[in-house]
Design a protein around this motif. Structure first.
Motif, PDB file in Angstrom:
ATOM      1  N   ASN A  85       0.829  -0.948   0.018  1.00 26.42           N
ATOM      2  CA  ASN A  85      -0.090  -0.128   0.207  1.00 26.42           C
ATOM      3  C   ASN A  85       0.332   1.079   0.116  1.00 26.42           C
ATOM      4  N   GLN A  86       2.367   1.372  -0.561  1.00 31.00           N
ATOM      5  CA  GLN A  86       2.886   2.360  -0.226  1.00 31.00           C
ATOM      6  C   GLN A  86       3.072   3.404  -2.421  1.00 31.00           C
ATOM      7  N   GLY A  87       3.372   4.427  -1.566  1.00 31.72           N
ATOM      8  CA  GLY A  87       3.705   5.082  -3.786  1.00 31.72           C
ATOM      9  C   GLY A  87       2.248   5.884  -4.224  1.00 31.72           C
ATOM     10  N   LYS A  88       2.220   5.965  -5.516  1.00 34.40           N
ATOM     11  CA  LYS A  88       1.034   6.430  -5.542  1.00 34.40           C
ATOM     12  C   LYS A  88       0.148   5.956  -6.342  1.00 34.40           C
ATOM     13  N   ASN A  89      -1.451   6.331  -5.847  1.00 36.44           N
ATOM     14  CA  ASN A  89      -2.108   5.322  -6.796  1.00 36.44           C
ATOM     15  C   ASN A  89      -2.738   5.878  -7.649  1.00 36.44           C
ATOM     16  N   ILE A  90      -3.511   5.221  -8.485  1.00 40.18           N
ATOM     17  CA  ILE A  90      -4.127   5.815 -10.153  1.00 40.18           C
ATOM     18  C   ILE A  90      -5.734   6.046  -9.723  1.00 40.18           C
ATOM     19  N   LEU A  91      -5.597   7.300 -10.749  1.00 46.13           N
ATOM     20  CA  LEU A  91      -7.918   7.633 -10.893  1.00 46.13           C
ATOM     21  C   LEU A  91      -7.832   7.481 -12.597  1.00 46.13           C
ATOM     22  N   ASN A  92      -8.057   7.253 -13.184  1.00 39.06           N
ATOM     23  CA  ASN A  92      -8.473   7.037 -13.961  1.00 39.06           C
ATOM     24  C   ASN A  92     -10.184   7.262 -14.435  1.00 39.06           C
ATOM     25  N   LEU A  93     -10.325   9.069 -15.272  1.00 37.23           N
ATOM     26  CA  LEU A  93     -11.800   9.019 -14.788  1.00 37.23           C
ATOM     27  C   LEU A  93     -11.784  10.497 -16.053  1.00 37.23           C
ATOM     28  N   ARG A 101      -2.189  10.081  -3.096  1.00 38.70           N
ATOM     29  CA  ARG A 101      -2.058   9.540  -1.890  1.00 38.70           C
ATOM     30  C   ARG A 101      -3.005   8.689  -1.248  1.00 38.70           C
ATOM     31  N   GLY A 102      -3.462   7.514  -0.625  1.00 39.70           N
ATOM     32  CA  GLY A 102      -4.012   7.428   0.374  1.00 39.70           C
ATOM     33  C   GLY A 102      -6.065   7.000  -0.257  1.00 39.70           C
ATOM     34  N   GLU A 307       8.954   0.297  -8.000  1.00 37.54           N
ATOM     35  CA  GLU A 307      10.151   0.876  -8.903  1.00 37.54           C
ATOM     36  C   GLU A 307       9.940   2.083  -9.139  1.00 37.54           C
ATOM     37  N   LEU A 308       9.199   2.381 -10.063  1.00 31.52           N
ATOM     38  CA  LEU A 308       8.591   3.026  -9.992  1.00 31.52           C
ATOM     39  C   LEU A 308       7.971   4.427  -8.986  1.00 31.52           C
ATOM     40  N   GLY A 309       7.442   3.656  -7.995  1.00 34.05           N
ATOM     41  CA  GLY A 309       7.245   4.575  -6.632  1.00 34.05           C
ATOM     42  C   GLY A 309       5.084   4.493  -7.409  1.00 34.05           C
ATOM     43  N   PHE A 310       4.393   3.915  -7.717  1.00 34.15           N
ATOM     44  CA  PHE A 310       3.309   3.469  -8.049  1.00 34.15           C
ATOM     45  C   PHE A 310       3.073   2.075  -6.457  1.00 34.15           C
ATOM     46  N   SER A 311       1.937   2.268  -6.318  1.00 35.03           N
ATOM     47  CA  SER A 311       0.897   1.647  -5.049  1.00 35.03           C
ATOM     48  C   SER A 311       0.242   0.063  -6.033  1.00 35.03           C
ATOM     49  N   GLY A 312       0.417  -0.308  -7.148  1.00 37.70           N
ATOM     50  CA  GLY A 312      -0.490  -0.624  -8.585  1.00 37.70           C
ATOM     51  C   GLY A 312      -1.865  -0.627  -7.896  1.00 37.70           C
TER      52      GLY A 312
END
Length: 454
Positions: A85-93, A101-102, A307-312
């Motif tokens: 649960n670390q790193g950036k999340n993605i929003l596709n809107l 984050r969060g 490694e790219l800073g994403f949480s997945g």
């Protein structure tokens, strides 16, 4: 034909049936579990692959306030670990990508305030619900006569707010929000502690996973009484009187004093009962559809997105098949695994495509999210509980509009010598594995109390 005689027959070898069996085993009561599949777990299904990884095709998470699940893990020495649960999340809107984050996606200020207000509104109303009797609320009939989607549309002042809250609800309920009543939505939120708890990873229902997969836990529960479990034994007929029950299936018959029914409602509706079940139970069973959810997995040699800073993790509107994505890599990150939830009408549309087209579509989405490395998958896997013969869907059966007020507790009400379990009989963590365990234990305790009284 093989014949058995036991004090208690348990129909269904999922978590609910095995939790009931565990209680009876500890009490020294004779029982036999009849499971239609060739495996234990029911709507939990961990598949092991020769390449050295496993996938949870069914239920896979536990989280805070699911006390029984953690107790079972500790008692049976089954280890769990934190969902990545670390790193950036993605929003596709609207086909535009943003990172955040969060828990709450990054929206324009007005949409963000609207979304926060709507979540708090749902939680405030849910806190008013008695999970043991939601039909008793003064506004129960009003709330039970409208779809959850009507409420979401009415109170979403922007398109962005509506799309995000809708995705959240689809993922939580495993259906489109116009398929359940507002009352069921509020009951479900109350049953699962809070909306925050249901949607969160950290501090929420997705916080932990079981090392080796969730099926490991149910198999550990069943280990002391494996000789009292009969697999590949679907039940076709149940005849009952106050003095006992006769259970029939292909090649076997079982006589029992009492029976626990711990199978999904659509499968219960397929069993022939003599005498017939009470009309209220029957009417509900024939209007009690399962949630519709499939899981799609892309497997890599390593979780490169970290490694790219994403949480997945991602959230997407209906421009993609996947409501949400999660990092489902094993605890040691020996493989990188991304899992996409495909829910409700999106699942139906997506699974009209050929399997290879589904793989190509998922790869294209992941490449857009995480770059060219997403094209280096070693495997694509998928599983649809909708098509699983002995589940008919997941996570749970759905109370349609008017169902709570018309049928109340008709599903879970015992009809001695018949007792009903499964997560649908749970008032706490309804729809979750925790609820299945609680319902199974409750049915077993009712039977033990009845035996003691007799």
């Amino acid at each position: 034909m093989s014949e058995h005689s036991v004090s208690v027959a348990i129909i269904g070898g999922g978590f609910s049936g095995i939790a009931a069996a565990k209680k009876l085993h500890e009490a020294g009561t004779s029982f036999l579990v009849l499971e239609a599949r060739e495996r234990l777990g029911g709507r939990v299904f961990t598949k092991q692959f020769d390449q050295g990884y496993y996938l949870d095709f069914g239920g896979q998470w536990i989280g805070p306030t699911q006390d029984w699940m953690y107790e079972l893990c500790h008692e049976l020495d089954v280890n769990y670990f934190e969902t990545y649960n670390q790193g950036k999340n993605i929003l596709n809107l609207g086909e535009k990508l943003k990172t955040y984050r969060g828990t709450i996606p990054k929206l324009d200020l007005f949409s963000l305030l609207n979304l926060d207000w709507l979540i708090r509104k749902l939680e405030k109303l849910a806190r008013q619900i008695d999970p043991k009797a939601p039909w008793n609320h003064p506004k129960a009939k009003e709330w039970d006569s409208q779809h959850l989607d009507e409420f979401l549309r009415k109170h979403s002042k922007t398109s962005a707010c509506y799309k995000v809250i809708r995705v959240g609800c689809e993922t939580i309920f495993a259906c489109d929000p116009d398929q359940v009543s507002l009352l069921h939505g509020l009951f479900y939120i109350r049953s699962g502690t809070s909306l925050d708890c249901l949607i969160n990873v950290k501090g929420g229902a997705q916080e932990h996973r079981i090392k080796g997969g969730m099926q490991t836990l149910v198999e550990a529960m069943a280990k002391p009484f494996l000789n009292q479990i009969r697999l590949e034994s679907p039940v076709t007929t149940i005849s009952y009187t106050h003095s006992g029950v006769t259970i029939l299936g292909k090649g076997f018959s079982v006589y029992a004093d009492k029976v626990i029914l711990a199978v999904p409602p659509p499968l219960l509706a397929q069993i022939s009962f003599s005498p017939a079940l009470p009309s209220q139970k029957l009417q509900l069973l024939h209007n009690y559809p399962m949630g519709r959810v499939a899981k799609c997995f892309m497997i890599y040699e390593m979780p490169f997105w970290r490694e790219l800073g994403f949480s997945g993790q991602s959230v997407s509107d209906d421009k993609t098949p996947f409501q949400t994505l999660y990092d489902c890599s094993p605890a040691d990150a020996s493989k990188g695994i991304l899992m996409g939830f495909v829910v409700g009408s999106r699942a139906e549309q997506f699974f009209f495509l050929e399997k290879n087209d589904r793989k190509v579509k998922m790869e294209a989405i992941l490449t857009r999210y995480f770059g060219e490395k997403a094209k280096e998958a070693i495997e694509y896997q998928e599983f649809s509980m909708i098509d699983e013969a002995w589940s008919k869907g997941c996570y749970a059966a759905l109370m349609q509009p008017h169902a709570w007020t018309d049928f109340q507790d008709a599903y879970r009400s015992p009809l001695p010598p018949l007792y009903f379990a499964g997560t649908e009989a749970a008032t706490k963590w309804h729809g979750y594995i925790e609820g299945a365990v609680l319902a199974g234990e409750s049915a077993a305790m009712e039977i033990l109390a009845a035996i003691h009284h007799d």
